[in-house]
Design a protein around this motif. Structure first.
Motif, PDB file in Angstrom:
ATOM      1  N   UNK A  15       3.238  19.000 -14.452  1.00  7.08           N
ATOM      2  CA  UNK A  15       2.518  17.916 -14.171  1.00  7.08           C
ATOM      3  C   UNK A  15       1.842  17.037 -15.678  1.00  7.08           C
ATOM      4  N   UNK A  16       2.090  17.640 -16.550  1.00  7.05           N
ATOM      5  CA  UNK A  16       1.701  17.140 -17.869  1.00  7.05           C
ATOM      6  C   UNK A  16       2.925  16.119 -18.152  1.00  7.05           C
ATOM      7  N   UNK A  17       4.209  16.490 -17.641  1.00 11.39           N
ATOM      8  CA  UNK A  17       5.316  15.618 -18.154  1.00 11.39           C
ATOM      9  C   UNK A  17       5.368  14.477 -17.156  1.00 11.39           C
ATOM     10  N   UNK A  18       5.139  14.790 -15.728  1.00  8.24           N
ATOM     11  CA  UNK A  18       4.917  13.655 -14.902  1.00  8.24           C
ATOM     12  C   UNK A  18       3.968  12.479 -15.385  1.00  8.24           C
ATOM     13  N   UNK A  19       3.043  12.887 -16.073  1.00 10.64           N
ATOM     14  CA  UNK A  19       1.882  12.079 -16.331  1.00 10.64           C
ATOM     15  C   UNK A  19       2.234  11.027 -17.602  1.00 10.64           C
ATOM     16  N   UNK A  20       3.503  11.350 -18.320  1.00 11.78           N
ATOM     17  CA  UNK A  20       3.856  10.605 -19.186  1.00 11.78           C
ATOM     18  C   UNK A  20       4.698   9.254 -18.469  1.00 11.78           C
ATOM     19  N   UNK A  21       5.073   9.346 -17.305  1.00  9.24           N
ATOM     20  CA  UNK A  21       5.842   8.501 -16.743  1.00  9.24           C
ATOM     21  C   UNK A  21       5.032   7.249 -16.363  1.00  9.24           C
ATOM     22  N   UNK A  22       5.365   6.064 -15.996  1.00  5.32           N
ATOM     23  CA  UNK A  22       4.643   4.795 -15.770  1.00  5.32           C
ATOM     24  C   UNK A  22       5.180   4.254 -14.668  1.00  5.32           C
ATOM     25  N   UNK A  23       4.588   3.777 -13.829  1.00  2.00           N
ATOM     26  CA  UNK A  23       5.010   3.243 -12.417  1.00  2.00           C
ATOM     27  C   UNK A  23       4.596   1.632 -12.451  1.00  2.00           C
ATOM     28  N   UNK A  24       5.756   1.070 -12.164  1.00  2.00           N
ATOM     29  CA  UNK A  24       5.516  -0.622 -11.692  1.00  2.00           C
ATOM     30  C   UNK A  24       5.669  -0.482 -10.226  1.00  2.00           C
ATOM     31  N   UNK A  25       4.631  -0.559  -9.419  1.00  2.00           N
ATOM     32  CA  UNK A  25       4.695  -0.213  -8.100  1.00  2.00           C
ATOM     33  C   UNK A  25       4.616  -1.781  -7.570  1.00  2.00           C
ATOM     34  N   UNK A  26       5.760  -1.794  -6.642  1.00  2.00           N
ATOM     35  CA  UNK A  26       6.118  -2.973  -5.931  1.00  2.00           C
ATOM     36  C   UNK A  26       4.933  -2.946  -4.743  1.00  2.00           C
ATOM     37  N   UNK A  27       4.616  -4.234  -4.138  1.00  2.00           N
ATOM     38  CA  UNK A  27       3.652  -4.267  -3.162  1.00  2.00           C
ATOM     39  C   UNK A  27       4.434  -4.057  -1.849  1.00  2.00           C
ATOM     40  N   UNK A  28       5.732  -4.192  -1.876  1.00  2.00           N
ATOM     41  CA  UNK A  28       6.534  -3.942  -0.683  1.00  2.00           C
ATOM     42  C   UNK A  28       6.760  -2.305  -0.786  1.00  2.00           C
ATOM     43  N   UNK A  29       6.387  -1.687   0.249  1.00  2.00           N
ATOM     44  CA  UNK A  29       7.045   0.008   0.219  1.00  2.00           C
ATOM     45  C   UNK A  29       8.528   0.065   0.220  1.00  2.00           C
ATOM     46  N   UNK A  30       8.858   0.842  -0.642  1.00  2.00           N
ATOM     47  CA  UNK A  30      10.421   1.175  -0.614  1.00  2.00           C
ATOM     48  C   UNK A  30      10.640   2.346   0.350  1.00  2.00           C
ATOM     49  N   UNK A  31       9.719   2.910   0.884  1.00  2.00           N
ATOM     50  CA  UNK A  31       9.539   4.030   1.945  1.00  2.00           C
ATOM     51  C   UNK A  31       9.031   3.663   3.067  1.00  2.00           C
ATOM     52  N   UNK A  32       9.455   3.764   4.317  1.00  2.00           N
ATOM     53  CA  UNK A  32       8.599   3.303   5.503  1.00  2.00           C
ATOM     54  C   UNK A  32       8.783   4.220   6.585  1.00  2.00           C
ATOM     55  N   UNK A  33       8.087   4.919   7.257  1.00  2.00           N
ATOM     56  CA  UNK A  33       8.240   5.759   8.374  1.00  2.00           C
ATOM     57  C   UNK A  33       7.330   5.235   9.442  1.00  2.00           C
ATOM     58  N   UNK A  34       8.089   4.864  10.777  1.00  2.00           N
ATOM     59  CA  UNK A  34       7.068   4.425  11.764  1.00  2.00           C
ATOM     60  C   UNK A  34       5.992   5.162  12.246  1.00  2.00           C
ATOM     61  N   UNK A  36       4.688   5.424  15.057  1.00  2.00           N
ATOM     62  CA  UNK A  36       4.700   5.922  16.327  1.00  2.00           C
ATOM     63  C   UNK A  36       5.887   6.940  16.560  1.00  2.00           C
ATOM     64  N   UNK A  37       6.751   7.222  15.587  1.00  2.00           N
ATOM     65  CA  UNK A  37       7.678   7.937  15.847  1.00  2.00           C
ATOM     66  C   UNK A  37       8.055   8.824  14.487  1.00  2.00           C
ATOM     67  N   UNK A  38       7.450   9.859  14.336  1.00  2.00           N
ATOM     68  CA  UNK A  38       7.549  10.759  13.221  1.00  2.00           C
ATOM     69  C   UNK A  38       8.938  11.863  13.277  1.00  2.00           C
ATOM     70  N   UNK A  39       9.454  11.725  14.250  1.00  2.00           N
ATOM     71  CA  UNK A  39      10.470  12.770  14.742  1.00  2.00           C
ATOM     72  C   UNK A  39      11.493  12.986  13.661  1.00  2.00           C
ATOM     73  N   UNK A  40      11.852  13.853  13.201  1.00  2.00           N
ATOM     74  CA  UNK A  40      12.942  14.293  12.410  1.00  2.00           C
ATOM     75  C   UNK A  40      12.400  14.135  10.935  1.00  2.00           C
ATOM     76  N   UNK A  41      11.351  13.925  10.717  1.00  2.00           N
ATOM     77  CA  UNK A  41      10.647  14.056   9.447  1.00  2.00           C
ATOM     78  C   UNK A  41       9.909  15.449   9.316  1.00  2.00           C
ATOM     79  N   UNK A  42      10.411  16.203   8.370  1.00  2.00           N
ATOM     80  CA  UNK A  42      10.162  17.614   8.231  1.00  2.00           C
ATOM     81  C   UNK A  42       8.613  17.545   7.564  1.00  2.00           C
ATOM     82  N   UNK A  43       7.721  18.384   8.044  1.00  2.00           N
ATOM     83  CA  UNK A  43       6.561  18.786   7.745  1.00  2.00           C
ATOM     84  C   UNK A  43       6.555  19.436   6.301  1.00  2.00           C
ATOM     85  N   UNK A  44       7.611  19.992   6.182  1.00  2.00           N
ATOM     86  CA  UNK A  44       7.868  20.789   4.983  1.00  2.00           C
ATOM     87  C   UNK A  44       7.603  19.826   3.701  1.00  2.00           C
TER      88      UNK A  44
END
Ligand code: SF4
Length: 99
Positions: A15-34, A36-44
């Motif tokens: 957690x300490x190492x991750x907090x050193x990173x910086x994010x320049x978040x794009x307003x357009x998501x680079x990940x999108x899951x519908x 209405x259809x979450x089939x095939x997306x593991x709950x794990x």
């Protein structure tokens, strides 16, 4: 005795190492899951995503892309042809800090 060559006394947590990173978040998501259809997306993914981008609420899987480390794990282990996963636009997303 010199302090040179001295081993760090306290190990760093992930957690300490991750907090050193910086994010320049794009307003357009680079990940999108519908929604209405979450089939095939593991709950794990709620356990496997290294930055906790996936959360289970009831039977629904919620996700966020803002803190994504772009490791690609969710892309590799998911099997939903409607899932979108791509790298953020050039220069956006996570900027790793190794010091
Ligand atoms: S690419 Fe990796 S860090 Fe990003 S949401 Fe998927 S599993 Fe999490």
């Amino acid at each position: 005795m010199s302090s040179e060559g001295k081993v760090l006394e306290k190990p760093l947590k992930v957690e300490d190492l991750l907090q050193r990173n910086v994010w320049d978040v794009d307003e357009e998501p680079h990940i999108a899951i519908p929604s209405d259809d979450q089939s095939g997306i593991p709950k794990a993914l709620t356990l496997l995503c290294p930055c906790g981008c996936y959360t289970k609420v009831g039977e629904k899987l919620l996700y966020s892309y803002e803190g994504c480390l772009e490791c690609g794990l969710c892309r590799v282990i998911s099997n939903n042809p409607r899932m979108k996963w791509e790298y953020p636009k050039s220069g956006r997303g996570v900027h790793y800090r190794f010091t």
